[in-house]
Write a protein that holds these residues in place. Structure first.
Motif: not given
Length: 287
Positions: A235-243
């Motif tokens: 969820l973190f990576t697919e939700g754009g959590g990585l800037r």
């Protein structure tokens, strides 16, 4: 089987997830009509058609599997020899000697049981698998053991005596055979239409009585902490959590930025979505 199988109504009416789940076993007499599921005749037909293949089936006696060639044969598919097909004569000989025939993952190749399994999955946040045990009278296929999942068993034909080892010191979330066979507190016989729920990790053993026994087992595996962590990261990576990365940043700066973003994500993540994502991944990777 209609739009809703009686087994689904049992789960709802008995409040299986609330009343019994990981608390105690539940035995429900004559709770599930068995018509349209699977029959002894179906199993004999599977043997005779010759399409059943290991590892979708195996033979067990007191927890021991014979050598694979002892119950299989090699067939030619085109010009290619393919091993592992059921040898009907060998299988029937082993059954006559007291072996249990276990069929695995029927949701992949048996439509009625696959349909029922998916109806159960719609009620429970877990990954399910379907197994059939075909056991001659007075025989035991598996030694006392724990399953690494919840168990929902339906007796189809014959009768099977179950022993449940439910002392707290015997219950363990890990599957295994280290069971004190003198500790069991419950013994009962399941007959056609009876349903049994066993909590995750509760040791048990079953022996056929009064003729050949046929029963279906659904294993119900919930997400582990590791599954939930993997879901969190998905969820973190697919939700754009990585800037976007700054190419001039040091590794330490990048690590600090990731930690900050992840902590922000953890504070707002929805637990229900976390479970749903984990379960979807479990079902997909075991399909």
């Amino acid at each position: 089987m209609g739009t809703e199988h009686p087994l689904i109504r049992l789960i709802d009416e008995q409040d299986l997830p609330g009343t019994y789940w990981n608390k105690k076993h539940g035995l429900f007499k004559r709770a599930c009509p068995v018509d349209g599921l699977i029959t002894e005749s179906d199993i004999q037909d599977m043997l005779d058609t010759g399409l059943l293949r290991w590892p979708y089936f195996t033979l067990l006696k007191e927890g021991q599997q014979p050598e694979i060639p002892a119950f299989t044969t090699t067939r030619h598919v085109g010009t290619t020899p393919v091993p592992g097909f059921a040898d009907a004569a060998k299988v029937r000989s082993l059954l006559a000697a007291g072996a249990t025939m276990k069929m695995n993952q029927l949701e992949d190749w048996h439509r009625p049981l696959g349909t029922l399994m998916r109806q159960i999955e719609a009620r429970l946040p877990a990954e399910l698998k379907t197994y059939v045990f075909y056991t001659p009278r007075d025989s035991t296929g598996m030694l006392p053991h724990r399953d690494g999942s919840h168990v929902l068993a339906v007796q189809i034909a014959g009768a099977k005596e179950w022993r449940i080892y439910d002392e707290p010191r015997e219950i363990d979330s890990r599957s295994g055979l280290d069971v004190d066979v003198d500790s069991h507190a419950h013994s009962f016989v399941m007959e056609p239409g009876d349903v049994l729920y066993l909590p995750h990790g509760m040791p048990h053993v079953a022996t056929a009585r009064e003729g050949t026994s046929l029963h279906v087992t659904f294993t119900i595996t919930e997400p582990t902490p590791r599954d939930l962590v993997e879901s969190l990261m998905t969820l973190f990576t697919e939700g754009g959590g990585l800037r976007e990365d700054d190419p001039r940043a040091t590794p330490e700066h990048r690590a600090g930025a990731v930690v900050k973003s992840l902590l922000e994500h953890v504070r707002c993540v929805d637990a229900g979505e976390l479970v749903q994502t984990a379960v979807a991944t479990m079902r997909d990777r075991t399909a």
